[in-house]
Design an enzyme around this catalytic site. Structure first.
Site, short mmCIF file in Angstrom:
data_model
loop_
_atom_site.label_atom_id
_atom_site.label_comp_id
_atom_site.label_asym_id
_atom_site.label_seq_id
_atom_site.Cartn_x
_atom_site.Cartn_y
_atom_site.Cartn_z
N HIS A 366 17.41 -19.71 34.97
CA HIS A 366 18.04 -19.67 36.29
C HIS A 366 17.81 -20.97 37.05
O HIS A 366 18.67 -21.46 37.76
CB HIS A 366 17.48 -18.51 37.10
CG HIS A 366 17.66 -17.21 36.40
ND1 HIS A 366 16.89 -16.12 36.62
CD2 HIS A 366 18.54 -16.86 35.44
CE1 HIS A 366 17.28 -15.14 35.85
NE2 HIS A 366 18.27 -15.56 35.12
N CYS A 679 36.53 -24.21 30.47
CA CYS A 679 35.56 -24.39 31.55
C CYS A 679 34.11 -24.47 31.08
O CYS A 679 33.19 -24.39 31.89
CB CYS A 679 35.71 -23.28 32.59
SG CYS A 679 35.26 -21.66 31.98
C1 PEP Z 1 30.87 -20.44 29.01
O1 PEP Z 1 30.34 -19.57 28.31
O2 PEP Z 1 31.41 -21.46 28.56
C2 PEP Z 1 30.89 -20.31 30.48
C3 PEP Z 1 31.55 -21.16 31.25
O3 PEP Z 1 30.14 -19.32 31.00
P1 PEP Z 1 28.56 -19.41 31.21
O4 PEP Z 1 28.12 -20.77 30.82
O5 PEP Z 1 28.33 -19.07 32.63
O6 PEP Z 1 28.10 -18.34 30.27
#
Ligand code: PEP
Ligand code: MG
Length: 756
Positions: A366, A679
């Site tokens: 976190h 993303c």
């Molecule tokens: C991912 O898995 O690429 C994503 C953007 O989500 P997180 O990193 O929050 O799991």
């Protein structure tokens, strides 16, 4: 403890304190200490060896060995008996030292005539500063009482060293600790570089007087402090809602058990009876705990020892009459140094920090998530940093390569400043691109959005030139609290996010918890493979209460404005359909309640499991948009845990298999006119972003700081040429297209090109 033990060390400590109270330079004081100990213990030799650096000990004072050996005789850690004491942090008591295993004869000291040897580590909080040695000609075994007395004296010497009692104009010769440059190679938590001064999250308590004036008073102080400690823990357990279930409660219950542990208490009271101040008695125990910590590898035991260490810190703060959090002033250019830190604490420091260095921590912790959201350079797993760093020490943090320089020498600092200056220069060039499109030389426009998770991120929207927020991670609001946030709190926050976005689109991803993201107040099932377990939308659909509440908050926040909702970790069409229905149901409820609805709602899915790429056509027709979560998708595609340092970098994102998969997803989306973006973290890496664009992606979402560098590269190249390079590399059987892309960029002179 026996009475003799107490009396013996008390008398010695009193003399020691008187001797140290006298005026004099560091060297004189050290000499006095060795004379005094030799006389008190009826020993022919007493010597003090101090650490010069990580690996070297130096004879710094002696009564009995040849004086000319002082500051000349050196040994490596582990070398000879003295080196072994320093290395193991354990005392050695030998009747016939020259015959002992590992004895190492050093001619210049003249010690060959001494038979018996006792060496005890001079250590503070688990850090060995040196070795205190006593020797006699006659073969004899030193008694437990004598060794105990020496250990107590060594503790005081360590405290006095920390107070600078042995430093003077000759300081480099004597006090090597905490003054020499220290280098730590850790791991990248968040890129970026920073120069500043150390701010300790758990500041060390400075004990002005390690030897007690009156053991009775110290006894009473320690008793009161221990009672307060238990009371504090009971209060936390009784009043904090977060404590009603889960791991935090377990930790506190463990604290209470430790706090009442008879052995722990007795050992501290024994030290007080020997003449130590209460704080030093606590530190003596803490030193033992840390020495054990250094050796134990079992994760459960380590956790417990960390708990015990934390408990000692609490006790020290009570003794010092200090409520840490409130007293913390944040210096300018502060670089926070901590063993570990929770997301709430880190947010409290917020942008006031220039950098963060953690001794532990993981990429997905976190704290790392918050540091990323705040764009603060972060280095994790920087071994020994909390022992080495003192408040206000100069420190350089290189988050780009996961390196920390503490008390750097001028050459290192100068090179580092050059790097900062170069980055600042590049930043200026990127700033000039704000407002310009990421349009390649052959006219393809790539839309660049930013990832966010906190209100504090929103100003970056304008500064970076992002077209919108492509991923708003809503779980951060849940992670930083000690309870589930209220609907009104959330709708208020989401409303402010939309206000700040000022018409730019914001894609809110519903709560993505489980796996590496655990809420402190939520019971967590014990799963063998949490990344493949009960997480994200799976929790949302099984326990819909929180998801419904979140959807209501989002609908209310939008209030007549467009709303984008995205569901994390969708593995099959049904899940998406169920979630989509929930949105429609909540809209209907809100309508009936007479609340203003969003003017337009777009509902999308994150593609984070390979299965979704092969979902029925109807999924692609139904969803309003798709965002590829490359962080998760990559770990499932390559079967390589994103949290596991041994494997997480093993497979290149530019591996032809992965790029071919990206192309497949992009093509499928194109068939149905489904908008698609990427993303994951890779979108923010320029060469990766270029490769994704070459595979057909036209929208990327990344950290705000990455927008400039990605845009710069995209505006400098011809995308169809890049695609040719990828295709050629693919056809030639190369595993990764990275080498081919990089050499093409080099050939085209990209790195020398000015901002277009
Ligand atoms: C991912 O898995 O690429 C994503 C953007 O989500 P997180 O990193 O929050 O799991
Ligand atoms: Mg994910």
């Amino acid at each position: 403890m026996t009475d003799t033990k107490g009396v013996e060390s008390r008398v010695l400590l009193k003399r020691l304190r008187d001797a140290l109270a006298q005026e004099g330079k560091g060297q004189e004081r050290l000499d006095r200490v060795t004379q005094l100990i030799a006389a008190s213990m009826e020993a022919e030799v007493c010597s003090i060896y101090l650490r010069r650096d990580e690996n070297t000990l130096e004879l710094c004072a002696t009564k009995g060995l040849r004086p000319e050996a002082v500051h000349q005789t050196r040994m490596r850690l582990g070398e000879g008996l003295v080196g072994r004491v320093a290395e193991t942090a354990h005392s050695i008591n030998e009747r016939d030292a020259p015959a002992a295993r590992g004895f190492h004869y050093i001619p210049e000291t003249g010690e060959e005539v001494f038979s018996s040897f006792v060496g005890v580590p001079i250590q503070r909080l688990g850090e060995v500063l040196g070795v205190l040695v006593v020797q006699n000609k006659a073969p004899r075994t030193y008694s437990d009482d004598e060794i105990y007395a020496l250990e107590v004296v060594a503790m005081v010497i360590a405290e006095m060293a920390e107070l600078g009692a042995f430093t003077g104009p000759d300081k480099m010769a004597i006090a090597a600790q905490h003054q020499l440059p220290f280098f730590a190679r850790g791991l990248v938590g968040q890129e970026g570089v920073a120069e500043g001064v150390v701010l300790l999250h758990e500041p060390q308590i400075v004990v002005a007087n390690p030897v007690a004036d009156d053991p009775e008073i110290e006894y009473a102080r320690l008793t009161v402090a221990l009672n307060t400690l238990v009371q504090e823990i009971d209060e936390i357990l009784a009043t904090d809602i977060a404590m009603q279930t889960g791991e935090h409660r377990d930790v506190m219950i463990a604290y209470r058990l430790f706090a009442q542990d008879k052995g722990w208490r007795k050992r501290m009271f024994d030290s007080v009876a020997s003449g130590l101040a209460a704080e030093v008695a606590v530190e003596k125990e803490q030193t033992t705990t840390r020495t054990r910590l250094a050796r134990v590898s079992d994760p459960y035991m380590r956790e417990r020892l960390h708990d015990l260490d934390d408990l000692s810190n609490r006790l020290l703060r009570i003794l010092a009459g200090r409520d840490d959090a409130n007293e913390r002033g944040i210096p300018e250019n502060a670089v926070l140094v901590a063993r570990n830190i929770g997301p709430g604490d880190l947010l409290e420091y917020g942008k006031a920090l220039k950098g963060v260095v953690l001794e532990e921590g993981s990429v997905g912790s976190h704290a790392a998530i918050v540091a990323r959201a705040l764009a603060i350079p972060l280095v994790i797993q920087a071994k020994k940093i909390t022992r080495e760093a003192l408040s206000n020490d100069p420190i350089l943090v290189d988050g780009d390569i996961g390196v920390v320089h503490l008390r750097p020498d001028e050459n290192v600092a100068a090179a580092f400043r050059e790097k900062i200056a170069m980055q600042a220069e590049a930043q200026e060039a990127y700033t000039a691109l704000v407002g310009k499109a990421a349009k390649t030389c052959d006219g393809t426009v790539i839309n660049l959005h930013m990832n966010a998770g906190l209100m504090a991120d929103l100003p970056s929207l304008k500064i970076s030139g992002a077209e919108g927020v492509g991923l708003f991670r809503t779980e951060l609001q849940f992670l930083i609290r000690s309870r589930v946030p209220k609907r009104s709190e959330l709708s208020d926050l989401y409303g402010r996010v939309l206000d700040a976005a000022d018409g730019a689109p914001v894609v809110f991803r519903t709560l993505d918890i489980g796996s590496d993201k655990a809420l402190p107040y939520m019971e967590r099932p014990d799963e063998p493979n949490p990344a493949l377990g009960w997480r994200a939308i799976r929790i949302g659909l099984d326990r819909p209460g929180v998801m419904r509440m979140q959807l209501q908050a989002l609908i209310r926040a939008a209030k007549g404005r467009p709303l984008h909702v995205m569901f994390p970790f969708v593995a099959q069409f049904d899940e998406f359909r169920d979630a989509q229905e929930m949105v429609h149901a909540e809209m209907e409820k809100e309508r009936r309640l007479g609340h203003e609805l969003p003017c337009d709602v777009k509902i999308g899915a994150m593609l984070e499991t390979p299965s979704l790429a092969f979902a029925p056509d109807q999924f692609f027709e139904t969803t309003d948009f798709i965002s590829i979560g490359g962080n998760d998708l990559k770990q499932f595609f390559f079967a390589a845990d994103r949290e596991n340092e041994r494997v997480r970098r093993r497979y290149d994102t530019l591996n032809v298999s992965f790029l071919t998969f990206m192309e497949y997803i992009t093509d499928r989306c194109a068939t149905f006119d489904t908008p698609v973006s990427f993303c994951g973290e890779d979108a923010g890496r320029p060469v990766e972003a270029l490769a994704f664009a070459a595979m057909g992606l036209r929208s990327l979402s990344m950290r705000p700081a990455s927008i400039g560098p990605v845009k710069h590269l995209l505006r400098s190249i011809d995308l169809s040429e890049a695609r040719d390079v990828v295709d050629k590399a693919r056809k030639s059987g190369q595993q990764s297209v990275r080498p081919a892309l990089k050499s093409w960029l080099k050939e085209t002179g990209y790195s020398r090109r000015k901002t277009p």
